[in-house]
Write a protein that holds these residues in place. Structure first.
Motif, PDB file in Angstrom:
ATOM      1  N   GLY A  88      -6.806   6.376  -3.868  1.00 25.31           N
ATOM      2  CA  GLY A  88      -5.758   5.476  -3.373  1.00 25.31           C
ATOM      3  C   GLY A  88      -6.065   4.926  -1.989  1.00 25.31           C
ATOM      4  O   GLY A  88      -7.212   4.861  -1.564  1.00 25.31           O
ATOM      5  N   CYS A 142       0.831  -1.217   0.000  1.00 26.48           N
ATOM      6  CA  CYS A 142       0.000   0.000   0.000  1.00 26.48           C
ATOM      7  C   CYS A 142       0.861   1.260   0.000  1.00 26.48           C
ATOM      8  O   CYS A 142       0.451   2.300  -0.504  1.00 26.48           O
ATOM      9  CB  CYS A 142      -0.882   0.039   1.252  1.00 26.48           C
ATOM     10  SG  CYS A 142      -2.037  -1.313   1.331  1.00 26.48           S
ATOM     11  N   SER A 175     -13.573   6.417   3.379  1.00 25.79           N
ATOM     12  CA  SER A 175     -12.968   7.352   2.438  1.00 25.79           C
ATOM     13  C   SER A 175     -13.983   8.478   2.251  1.00 25.79           C
ATOM     14  O   SER A 175     -14.965   8.315   1.540  1.00 25.79           O
ATOM     15  CB  SER A 175     -12.728   6.609   1.122  1.00 25.79           C
ATOM     16  OG  SER A 175     -12.403   7.501   0.111  1.00 25.79           O
ATOM     17  N   MET A 189      -7.099   2.172 -12.054  1.00 21.65           N
ATOM     18  CA  MET A 189      -6.466   3.463 -12.360  1.00 21.65           C
ATOM     19  C   MET A 189      -6.913   3.990 -13.720  1.00 21.65           C
ATOM     20  O   MET A 189      -7.210   5.164 -13.876  1.00 21.65           O
ATOM     21  CB  MET A 189      -4.931   3.324 -12.373  1.00 21.65           C
ATOM     22  CG  MET A 189      -4.339   3.066 -11.036  1.00 21.65           C
ATOM     23  SD  MET A 189      -4.813   4.304  -9.866  1.00 21.65           S
ATOM     24  CE  MET A 189      -3.285   4.860  -9.321  1.00 21.65           C
ATOM     25  N   PHE A 225      -0.379  10.972  -2.706  1.00 25.39           N
ATOM     26  CA  PHE A 225      -1.292   9.816  -2.724  1.00 25.39           C
ATOM     27  C   PHE A 225      -0.481   8.530  -2.692  1.00 25.39           C
ATOM     28  O   PHE A 225       0.435   8.349  -3.499  1.00 25.39           O
ATOM     29  CB  PHE A 225      -2.130   9.807  -4.009  1.00 25.39           C
ATOM     30  CG  PHE A 225      -2.962  11.027  -4.208  1.00 25.39           C
ATOM     31  CD1 PHE A 225      -4.095  11.255  -3.437  1.00 25.39           C
ATOM     32  CD2 PHE A 225      -2.635  11.954  -5.187  1.00 25.39           C
ATOM     33  CE1 PHE A 225      -4.880  12.379  -3.637  1.00 25.39           C
ATOM     34  CE2 PHE A 225      -3.411  13.091  -5.384  1.00 25.39           C
ATOM     35  CZ  PHE A 225      -4.529  13.301  -4.604  1.00 25.39           C
ATOM     36  N   ASP A 275     -10.733  10.337  -2.433  1.00 27.20           N
ATOM     37  CA  ASP A 275      -9.456  10.020  -3.080  1.00 27.20           C
ATOM     38  C   ASP A 275      -9.411   8.548  -3.452  1.00 27.20           C
ATOM     39  O   ASP A 275      -9.904   7.705  -2.715  1.00 27.20           O
ATOM     40  CB  ASP A 275      -8.289  10.381  -2.153  1.00 27.20           C
ATOM     41  CG  ASP A 275      -8.188  11.891  -1.953  1.00 27.20           C
ATOM     42  OD1 ASP A 275      -8.902  12.640  -2.650  1.00 27.20           O
ATOM     43  OD2 ASP A 275      -7.392  12.316  -1.097  1.00 27.20           O
ATOM     44  N   LEU A 296      -9.331   2.895  -1.835  1.00 30.63           N
ATOM     45  CA  LEU A 296      -8.760   1.544  -1.781  1.00 30.63           C
ATOM     46  C   LEU A 296      -8.630   1.028  -0.354  1.00 30.63           C
ATOM     47  O   LEU A 296      -8.763  -0.154  -0.101  1.00 30.63           O
ATOM     48  CB  LEU A 296      -7.390   1.497  -2.485  1.00 30.63           C
ATOM     49  CG  LEU A 296      -7.410   1.465  -4.019  1.00 30.63           C
ATOM     50  CD1 LEU A 296      -5.987   1.551  -4.578  1.00 30.63           C
ATOM     51  CD2 LEU A 296      -8.091   0.206  -4.547  1.00 30.63           C
ATOM     52  N   SER A 315      -1.054   4.953  -3.562  1.00 26.63           N
ATOM     53  CA  SER A 315      -2.114   4.174  -4.231  1.00 26.63           C
ATOM     54  C   SER A 315      -1.568   2.887  -4.823  1.00 26.63           C
ATOM     55  O   SER A 315      -1.979   2.459  -5.887  1.00 26.63           O
ATOM     56  CB  SER A 315      -2.814   5.025  -5.280  1.00 26.63           C
ATOM     57  OG  SER A 315      -1.907   5.839  -5.959  1.00 26.63           O
ATOM     58  N   THR A 318      -3.896   9.501   1.725  1.00 32.52           N
ATOM     59  CA  THR A 318      -3.379  10.765   1.204  1.00 32.52           C
ATOM     60  C   THR A 318      -2.780  11.558   2.359  1.00 32.52           C
ATOM     61  O   THR A 318      -3.392  11.638   3.432  1.00 32.52           O
ATOM     62  CB  THR A 318      -4.510  11.600   0.568  1.00 32.52           C
ATOM     63  OG1 THR A 318      -5.198  10.800  -0.392  1.00 32.52           O
ATOM     64  CG2 THR A 318      -3.967  12.854  -0.113  1.00 32.52           C
ATOM     65  N   GLY A 355      -8.334   6.783   1.650  1.00 28.82           N
ATOM     66  CA  GLY A 355      -8.824   6.770   0.275  1.00 28.82           C
ATOM     67  C   GLY A 355      -9.695   5.553  -0.007  1.00 28.82           C
ATOM     68  O   GLY A 355      -9.834   4.655   0.825  1.00 28.82           O
TER      69      GLY A 355
END
Ligand code: OGA
Ligand code: NI
Length: 363
Positions: free
Chosen positions: A240, A210, A289, A344, A308, A238, A278, A310, A243, A276
């Motif tokens: 990812g 991560c 998130s 992505m 970020f 976000d 994920l 991600s 952040t 985020g």
């Protein structure tokens, strides 16, 4: 029949004209305009809806990371991180170990990059999302409903020790390198705390890579002559895992919490941290998130640097799904497995979408 009036102008043509200047929003401001162009004006119904929200007087949690290595304090910090991550999805960290000097230098350098001779800056203007250093205004300019009052320099790298410094613009090379290392360290520390807050071994999230990729979005929000008509960044969460955001002293960041917009007050030396999409996904919804946005401001420039995390940047065959240790009969997976590269690509295609996670990853 379209009765909005606002649609009668040639939006696509105006977007193209703006894009072709390669000078971003800063270029518009420099031309001395007093009214913002139509492409930046939010639809009337959206503006009206915003007026209904209360302005909250509550504050985002602030977590003091000093004394983290002392056992009793460590436990308390993990607990504070857990509560903030399950509710706000946001907290500010202080005593994080990154010197004020390093923070000020990078804010300063990003300001200089944006305020340099426009011909120099244009060399970095691109729509190629695969590049490691990219400057543009609104990465989703042609897909978003309304353009936002901001320009962004994006920089991505895997390992802070191996940043390709030749790619970095002269004006910010040194300070980007100097910030990348400690912010990456801080990310590692936070992933340890977040793992513990999920009841897992401290290494768990780090072992899932991560904390591998670093994507900086260095935002420049020029002063805006009509801030009530537009936004600096539209409402979004976000994409990812985590952040870490550094902001200067001009406010604008707001979190949507308990059905109201809460201002995140800039605290000198503090860093804003948020969960985020994920991390919401792999924590199976335990961590939130949260949605946020940036309002435009008559004062400026506002400068912010988001880092970020991600997942790996070179991401062939990287999959993420809810962590199996967190899944029980009463707590079945609520998200499906995602292939990071697809995830992505989707993000860059749809742009900032406030329902990204629900739309693309719901199990
Ligand atoms: C972002 C973001 C906030 C800010 O880049 O995702 O929310 O203050 N930025 O610039
Ligand atoms: Ni954001």
């Amino acid at each position: 029949m379209d009765t909005s009036g606002a649609q009668e102008y040639d939006r696509l043509q105006e977007l193209k004209t703006f894009d072709e200047t390669k000078a971003g929003v800063k270029g518009l401001v420099d031309s001395g305009l007093q009214k913002i162009p139509q492409i930046f004006v939010r639809p009337a119904e959206e503006l009206a809806k915003d007026l209904n929200y209360k302005r909250a007087q509550i504050e985002v949690p602030v977590i003091d990371l000093g004394d983290l290595e002392k056992t009793h304090r460590h436990k308390q910090i993990v607990e504070e991180v857990r509560i903030a991550s399950e509710t706000w999805g946001f907290f500010q960290v202080v005593n994080h170990g990154i010197s004020l000097n390093v923070l000020n230098e990078i804010l300063d350098a990003i300001q200089k990059f944006n305020e340099q001779d426009v011909e120099e800056k244009k060399k970095y203007y691109t729509w190629d999302n695969t590049g490691r250093v990219r400057f543009n205004s609104n990465f989703d300019l042609f897909t978003s409903r309304t353009a936002s009052w901001r320009d962004t320099l994006a920089i991505s790298f895997s390992d802070p020790d191996q940043i390709n410094s030749d790619d970095l613009p002269d004006l910010c090379r040194k300070s980007v390198i100097e910030y990348s290392k400690p912010v990456s360290n801080l990310g590692n520390i936070l992933f340890g705390l977040l793992s513990e807050a999920l009841g897992l071994e401290p290494e768990h999230l780090r072992n899932m890579d991560c904390s591998e990729g670093h994507r900086f979005s260095c935002h420049y929000y020029p002063a805006c002559p009509e801030p009530e008509l537009t936004l600096g960044t539209v409402k979004h969460s976000d994409l990812g895992f985590l952040t870490i955001l550094l902001q200067n002293q001009i406010d604008g960041l707001q979190i949507f919490f308990q059905n109201q917009w809460v201002d995140v007050q800039p605290i000198r030396g503090a860093l804003v941290t948020n969960i985020g999409d994920l991390l919401q996904l792999v924590s199976n919804g335990k961590f939130r998130s949260n949605k946020h946005r940036v309002v435009a401001n008559r004062l400026g420039p506002r400068i912010s640097i988001a880092c970020f995390f991600s997942g790996p940047i070179n991401m062939d065959k990287v999959f993420y799904s809810p962590i199996k240790e967190l899944i029980t009969e009463e707590n079945p997976p609520v998200y499906k497995e995602v292939l990071l590269s697809d995830y992505m690509t989707k993000f860059f295609t749809v742009g900032l979408d406030e329902n990204f996670l629900v739309n693309y990853c719901k199990g």
